[in-house]
Design an enzyme around this catalytic site. Structure first.
Site, PDB file in Angstrom:
ATOM      1  N   GLU A  27      -4.368   5.238   6.283  1.00  0.00           N
ATOM      2  CA  GLU A  27      -4.123   4.940   4.864  1.00  0.00           C
ATOM      3  C   GLU A  27      -4.400   6.175   3.987  1.00  0.00           C
ATOM      4  OE1 GLU A  27      -4.969   0.831   3.310  1.00  0.00           O
ATOM      5  OE2 GLU A  27      -6.265   1.932   1.949  1.00  0.00           O
ATOM      6  N   ARG A  74       0.827  -1.227   0.000  1.00  0.00           N
ATOM      7  CA  ARG A  74       0.000   0.000   0.000  1.00  0.00           C
ATOM      8  C   ARG A  74       0.856   1.270   0.000  1.00  0.00           C
ATOM      9  NH1 ARG A  74      -2.946  -3.925  -0.409  1.00  0.00           N
ATOM     10  NH2 ARG A  74      -4.917  -4.244   0.692  1.00  0.00           N
ATOM     11  N   SER A  94     -10.672   1.505   3.699  1.00  0.00           N
ATOM     12  CA  SER A  94      -9.875   1.232   4.906  1.00  0.00           C
ATOM     13  C   SER A  94      -9.248   2.530   5.408  1.00  0.00           C
ATOM     14  CB  SER A  94      -8.731   0.272   4.592  1.00  0.00           C
ATOM     15  OG  SER A  94      -9.237  -0.887   4.006  1.00  0.00           O
TER      16      SER A  94
HETATM   17  P1  NAP Z   1     -10.721 -10.438   4.680  1.00  0.00           P
HETATM   18  O1  NAP Z   1     -10.505 -11.144   3.393  1.00  0.00           O
HETATM   19  O2  NAP Z   1     -11.364 -11.146   5.789  1.00  0.00           O
HETATM   20  O3  NAP Z   1      -9.337  -9.888   5.171  1.00  0.00           O
HETATM   21  C1  NAP Z   1      -9.132  -9.384   6.475  1.00  0.00           C
HETATM   22  C2  NAP Z   1      -7.673  -9.012   6.611  1.00  0.00           C
HETATM   23  O4  NAP Z   1      -6.910 -10.186   6.641  1.00  0.00           O
HETATM   24  C3  NAP Z   1      -7.200  -8.188   5.447  1.00  0.00           C
HETATM   25  O5  NAP Z   1      -6.633  -7.063   5.986  1.00  0.00           O
HETATM   26  C4  NAP Z   1      -6.186  -9.055   4.708  1.00  0.00           C
HETATM   27  O6  NAP Z   1      -4.970  -8.378   4.406  1.00  0.00           O
HETATM   28  C5  NAP Z   1      -5.862 -10.172   5.676  1.00  0.00           C
HETATM   29  N1  NAP Z   1      -5.837 -11.482   5.000  1.00  0.00           N
HETATM   30  C6  NAP Z   1      -6.893 -12.339   4.827  1.00  0.00           C
HETATM   31  N2  NAP Z   1      -6.490 -13.467   4.207  1.00  0.00           N
HETATM   32  C7  NAP Z   1      -5.173 -13.325   3.970  1.00  0.00           C
HETATM   33  C8  NAP Z   1      -4.194 -14.155   3.334  1.00  0.00           C
HETATM   34  N3  NAP Z   1      -4.503 -15.366   2.836  1.00  0.00           N
HETATM   35  N4  NAP Z   1      -2.927 -13.693   3.254  1.00  0.00           N
HETATM   36  C9  NAP Z   1      -2.607 -12.499   3.738  1.00  0.00           C
HETATM   37  N5  NAP Z   1      -3.484 -11.662   4.340  1.00  0.00           N
HETATM   38  C10 NAP Z   1      -4.762 -12.059   4.461  1.00  0.00           C
HETATM   39  O7  NAP Z   1     -11.734  -9.239   4.396  1.00  0.00           O
HETATM   40  P2  NAP Z   1     -11.688  -7.681   4.124  1.00  0.00           P
HETATM   41  O8  NAP Z   1     -11.189  -6.946   5.315  1.00  0.00           O
HETATM   42  O9  NAP Z   1     -13.051  -7.349   3.623  1.00  0.00           O
HETATM   43  O10 NAP Z   1     -10.653  -7.468   2.948  1.00  0.00           O
HETATM   44  C11 NAP Z   1     -10.752  -8.086   1.686  1.00  0.00           C
HETATM   45  C12 NAP Z   1      -9.689  -7.497   0.746  1.00  0.00           C
HETATM   46  O11 NAP Z   1     -10.115  -6.214   0.259  1.00  0.00           O
HETATM   47  C13 NAP Z   1      -8.355  -7.258   1.442  1.00  0.00           C
HETATM   48  O12 NAP Z   1      -7.316  -7.581   0.564  1.00  0.00           O
HETATM   49  C14 NAP Z   1      -8.375  -5.790   1.763  1.00  0.00           C
HETATM   50  O13 NAP Z   1      -7.093  -5.210   1.822  1.00  0.00           O
HETATM   51  C15 NAP Z   1      -9.164  -5.223   0.600  1.00  0.00           C
HETATM   52  N6  NAP Z   1      -9.821  -3.991   1.003  1.00  0.00           N
HETATM   53  C16 NAP Z   1      -9.178  -2.809   0.804  1.00  0.00           C
HETATM   54  C17 NAP Z   1      -9.799  -1.641   1.201  1.00  0.00           C
HETATM   55  C18 NAP Z   1      -9.136  -0.315   1.009  1.00  0.00           C
HETATM   56  O14 NAP Z   1      -9.777   0.706   1.160  1.00  0.00           O
HETATM   57  N7  NAP Z   1      -7.862  -0.269   0.740  1.00  0.00           N
HETATM   58  C19 NAP Z   1     -11.050  -1.666   1.799  1.00  0.00           C
HETATM   59  C20 NAP Z   1     -11.645  -2.882   2.015  1.00  0.00           C
HETATM   60  C21 NAP Z   1     -11.030  -4.041   1.622  1.00  0.00           C
HETATM   61  P3  NAP Z   1      -4.769  -7.314   3.180  1.00  0.00           P
HETATM   62  O15 NAP Z   1      -5.586  -6.120   3.548  1.00  0.00           O
HETATM   63  O16 NAP Z   1      -3.311  -7.052   3.186  1.00  0.00           O
HETATM   64  O17 NAP Z   1      -5.209  -7.965   1.918  1.00  0.00           O
END
Ligand code: NAP
Length: 331
Positions: free
Chosen positions: A327, A162, A232
């Site tokens: 972020e 990020r 986020s």
């Molecule tokens: P989630 O899939 O339950 O993930 C929860 C957290 O666990 C996330 O922060 C994710 O890291 C980490 N995670 C889950 N499985 C993983 C794996 N196999 N290896 C490494 N890290 C893992 O649900 P969520 O919070 O809704 O997020 C889903 C995805 O959408 C994530 O990748 C998240 O970053 C992305 N997202 C981004 C934003 C934004 O505004 N930037 C907002 C919502 C969701 P990571 O965040 O590093 O992937």
């Protein structure tokens, strides 16, 4: 004194901050004129794309340039990749949809991320185990201080989790166009359990992944059009091996993932444990289905949102000894 311009429609938190001047940059000439004008009037400048990663805690006494440079095109192919270019103002999700409609796969995990194509490299957007850097060829940018154009290859963008050189050097570069490289040999990226669980089979095609990502995101994340937010609010913290050992001993239930340099924790999980999920404070609050998302329930100011963020940061610090890093860009 001329009237200041509301930025409410141009930031996804719907904050009613004002800017002294507002300009739309839809072609190279607009950029030249904007830079000359701001320089002649001695106004500081600020760039906005989709406004989905910025929190205005006050008015901006300067000129805001909203990048709307359009266009999406397939520029070339080689043995391994299709190269797709987009103007910085193209909407990211529309770009993902365009690639799938034209049978170019590889962006499906990054569906429904708010913001513009030009903002995507700023924080190396990522979701469900795929990040922009993996699909990135190069970008073109203009150095604001000199008006000079420059091309950056993927390694020159210094992408990290990020993060990028553009995030590290705010207000130095205006990204005008990005080029992505989408693999001809496509393989689904299914590392994330939350994605696998939403799929109809263990051998999905790109369209099925796209559908699942859209469905999950819509069910968990508020739509900025109805519930303003910047996605986020905090980055997931990275900790060393030693820190992780101490944390595991003190909090055995803490989820973590190994990275190249240590471990990644879930900021959302930490915030939820501190009791913030669904909490409301005046016109602002924490979303009830995702603790990482701060929302504007209507009429909140950026200062209120930021105060809430600081209190969340403080309680995670006190309970876990971990400093959450915001972020979005805080103005
Ligand atoms: P989630 O899939 O339950 O993930 C929860 C957290 O666990 C996330 O922060 C994710 O890291 C980490 N995670 C889950 N499985 C993983 C794996 N196999 N290896 C490494 N890290 C893992 O649900 P969520 O919070 O809704 O997020 C889903 C995805 O959408 C994530 O990748 C998240 O970053 C992305 N997202 C981004 C934003 C934004 O505004 N930037 C907002 C919502 C969701 P990571 O965040 O590093 O992937």
């Amino acid at each position: 004194m001329p009237e200041w311009h509301s930025l409410k429609a141009y930031n996804s938190l719907s904050l009613d901050a004002k800017a002294q001047q507002l300009r739309f940059l839809s072609n190279p000439n607009d950029i030249d004129v904007w830079l000359d004008e701001a320089s002649n009037d001695n106004l500081p400048i600020l760039l906005l794309g989709g406004g989905s990663n910025v929190v205005f805690t006050q008015n901006f006494a300067g000129s805001v340039g909203i990048v709307t440079l359009p266009g999406i095109e397939h520029v070339s192919s080689d043995d391994a990749y299709h190269y797709i270019a987009a103007g910085a103002g193209a909407n990211w999700h529309e770009l993902v949809e365009w690639t799938l409609a034209n049978n170019f796969t590889g962006l499906e995990n990054l569906s429904l991320i708010p913001g513009s194509a030009g903002a995507a490299p700023m924080q190396n957007i990522g979701a469900y185990g795929v990040e922009l850097a993996q699909r990135f060829e190069a970008l073109e940018a203009i150095e604001l201080a000199t008006g000079r154009a420059r091309r950056f290859t993927c390694s020159e963008c210094r992408f990290a989790y990020r993060d990028s050189r553009f995030k590290q050097e705010p207000d130095r570069w205006l990204i005008t166009r990005i080029t992505l490289k989408l693999p001809k040999q496509w393989r689904p990226a299914l590392d994330y359990a939350s994605l696998r669980e939403a799929l109809p089979s263990s051998h999905p095609d790109a369209q099925e992944i796209y559908n699942a990502v859209c469905r999950v995101r819509k069910s968990k994340l508020p739509d900025p059009k109805t519930t303003p937010n910047v996605g986020s609010f905090f980055k997931n913290p990275m900790v060393s091996h030693d820190q992780m050992e101490r944390l595991k001993n003190a909090h055995p239930e803490l989820p973590f993932w190994p990275t190249d340099t240590g471990y990644k924790l879930s900021a959302g999980w930490l915030i939820e444990q501190c009791g913030w999920k669904g909490k409301r404070r005046g016109s602002t609050g924490v979303h009830d289905r995702h603790a990482l998302v701060l929302v504007n329930h209507g009429g909140a100011t950026g200062a209120e949102v930021w105060r809430l963020a600081l209190d969340i940061q403080d309680s995670v610090q006190q309970r876990y000894g971990i400093t959450l890093e915001p972020e979005p860009r805080i103005i």
